[in-house]
Motif scaffolding. Structure first.
Motif, PDB file in Angstrom:
ATOM      1  N   VAL B 201       0.838  -1.205   0.000  1.00 26.93           N
ATOM      2  CA  VAL B 201       0.000   0.000   0.000  1.00 26.93           C
ATOM      3  C   VAL B 201       0.874   1.256   0.000  1.00 26.93           C
ATOM      4  N   ASN B 231      -6.814  -6.580   0.753  1.00 24.64           N
ATOM      5  CA  ASN B 231      -6.713  -5.248   1.359  1.00 24.64           C
ATOM      6  C   ASN B 231      -6.046  -4.257   0.399  1.00 24.64           C
ATOM      7  N   VAL B 232      -5.008  -4.734  -0.296  1.00 22.71           N
ATOM      8  CA  VAL B 232      -4.291  -3.856  -1.225  1.00 22.71           C
ATOM      9  C   VAL B 232      -5.198  -3.498  -2.401  1.00 22.71           C
ATOM     10  N   ASP B 234      -8.493  -3.403  -2.425  1.00 16.42           N
ATOM     11  CA  ASP B 234      -9.507  -2.461  -1.955  1.00 16.42           C
ATOM     12  C   ASP B 234      -8.939  -1.053  -1.850  1.00 16.42           C
ATOM     13  N   TYR B 235      -7.720  -0.972  -1.324  1.00 15.39           N
ATOM     14  CA  TYR B 235      -7.103   0.349  -1.161  1.00 15.39           C
ATOM     15  C   TYR B 235      -6.862   0.994  -2.522  1.00 15.39           C
TER      16      TYR B 235
END
Lengths: 255, 251
Positions: B201, B231-232, B234-235
């Motif tokens: 990220v 998570n990455v 989504d970010y």
């Protein structure tokens, strides 16, 4: 002059290894790594590093009547001492450790699936890293650099060491940091989806970056609120960086 | 007798110490050479000047100078004040009359100080202590301008440091500096190789901060990379969506 001590411990239950330091007058650096086991490090008043395998993996089945366990299944442990650097590794990465270290020691601990990495009363630097476990640091006096991808980070500082930056980071866990009421620090907080709380009088310096577009038409400039917010407590001091993407951050004043 | 020989012997001739033959030849030359005759007349006139006798007061004054100086000055503060005034005058005169340091010298001195700071930052980045390496990163971000050595060292730290926290700090620090193509390439590789989604990220933030349409296009394509951490992903999607909504003026 280099001093190397290599011990290969047999995988016995309740194994205890006493590791004398090359120079007890100097602080030690103790490195502990495992894959699945937990690590607990406690400061003691002695001069040696003591590795205790009492925290062996739990038995999947109780010992039959009239029998006792003689092998832990932890796969043994390697302990090396070289010029006050003690390295403790498990060849198969399944051991859990209780390590007693002199108070002035620094510790580097690393695990993947440890349920918990715990450090108590150590005055030197603490560097802890895990993927799925939590990290608990109690009564630290030296700088702490701690990361857990998915676990909770909890640290209770006896003091904020002067001039030593500290850092706590997690993706999905929360950060819970307790500092002395008079601690001076510069805070760098990056908390994208979580929330941050504190009972300190925190002076927040919001960082807004203005960028000129240089165009005749359309937006003339853009204002960016930086992800990282800087703040001060008690007038500022050494930098404490805290980053959590999805978890909360607590900065508590010690009672 | 040539004129040069007469000039060499004129002293002996006028004082009467020359030999008889020399004096005869000199007198023959003077008889036929008006220049040397005028020269000889001048020396004769100088010789006739009276010698001044020393006055009686000269001896008295000389004896007074030989006496030891008085132990205490009459007005000691006056001497100190005079010395201070001379020193102040000398300082001010030097301050206002000395040529100013050339701007090239000042730039050179600034360059040396900057280099020294860079050396300190590079040294801290090599320390075993993660806290010291963090200090080196913060030190490097305090530099007003820096050479490629510091940027390369920060890029190596971002790629290789064993501490996630130190790698995160390096990614954040690099946002302040222009990046060479090599550093940019190594940042792209980290999106595949770094095992920490948090660092990935931070690398996305670093690349997105370049305001480069080509990088943005590549980030758009990265959204569909099947190995990307959830998570990455989504970010990244939130970041690109946010840029679209804001109407990024750099596209």
């Amino acid at each position: 002059m280099r001093c190397l001590l290599l011990l290969l411990a047999l995988p016995l239950c309740a194994e205890r290894i006493n590791v004398p330091l090359r120079d007890p007058a100097r602080p030690a650096l103790v490195k502990v790594s495992t894959v699945n086991g937990s690590i607990k490090i406690k400061a003691h008043t002695g001069k040696d590093v003591i590795v205790d395998l009492d925290d062996s993996p739990p038995r999947t089945q109780p010992a039959p009547n009239g029998m006792k366990q003689i092998l832990s299944g932890g796969g043994g442990v390697n302990v090396e001492e070289e010029n006050n650097v003690v390295t403790i590794k498990s060849p198969h990465g399944n051991n859990s450790y209780l390590v007693l270290v002199p108070e002035t020691s620094s510790v580097h601990i690393r695990s993947v699936n440890a349920k918990e990495l715990r450090v108590e009363g150590v005055e030197g630097e603490i560097n802890a890293d895990t993927v799925n476990g939590s990290i608990l640091i109690v009564d630290a006096a030296g700088p702490v650099v701690a990361h857990s991808l998915n676990g909770r980070l909890t640290a209770n500082m006896k003091q904020v060491p002067s001039g030593k930056p500290m850092s706590f980071s997690t993706m999905n866990g929360q950060i819970d940091l307790t500092l002395p009421a008079t601690a001076k620090a510069d805070l760098r907080i990056n908390n994208q989806r979580g929330e941050t709380f504190s009972d300190f009088d925190v002076q927040v310096a919001t960082s807004v970056k203005r960028t000129e577009s240089g165009r005749d038409k359309g937006p003339k400039y853009k204002l960016d609120l930086e992800h990282t917010v800087t703040a001060q407590i008690n007038g500022g001091g050494p930098e404490i960086s805290m980053r959590s993407m999805n978890g909360r951050i607590y900065i508590r004043k010690a009672q | 007798m040539p004129c040069s020989d007469f000039a060499a012997s004129i002293a002996d001739t006028l004082t009467g110490t020359a030999s008889a033959p020399e004096r005869a030849r000199a007198e023959a030359h003077l008889a036929e050479c008006p220049a040397c005759r005028a020269n000889a007349a001048l020396w004769d006139a100088l010789g006739e000047l009276p010698v001044a006798a020393p006055s009686p007061a000269l001896r008295t004054s000389f004896q007074q100078r030989l006496r030891p100086a008085p132990a205490q000055p009459r007005w000691p503060w006056l001497a100190v004040a005079a010395a201070a005034a001379i020193a102040a005058f000398s300082f001010l005169a030097g301050r206002y009359t000395a040529p100013s340091l050339p701007s090239a010298d000042i730039a050179s001195l600034r360059g040396e100080v900057r280099n020294l700071r860079e050396v300190v930052a590079l040294s801290l980045l090599d320390q075993q202590s993660a806290s010291e390496r963090l200090r080196g990163i913060r030190y490097s971000t305090a530099l007003e301008a820096t050479g490629p050595e510091v940027v390369d060292a920060l890029a190596r730290t971002l790629s290789n440091d064993t501490s996630v926290d130190v790698r995160l700090a390096a990614a954040e620090a690099l946002r302040r500096f222009p990046l060479s193509p090599n550093v940019t390439d190594s940042a792209w590789r980290l999106l595949d190789s770094d095992d920490s989604p948090l660092v990935q990220v931070a690398v996305i933030d670093l690349l997105a901060s370049r305001k480069d349409p080509a990088i943005r296009a590549r980030l758009m394509a990265l959204q569909t990379h099947r190995d990307l951490d959830k998570n990455v992903r989504d970010y990244l999607q939130a970041l690109l969506s946010n840029q679209r909504q804001q109407g990024n003026p750099y596209q």
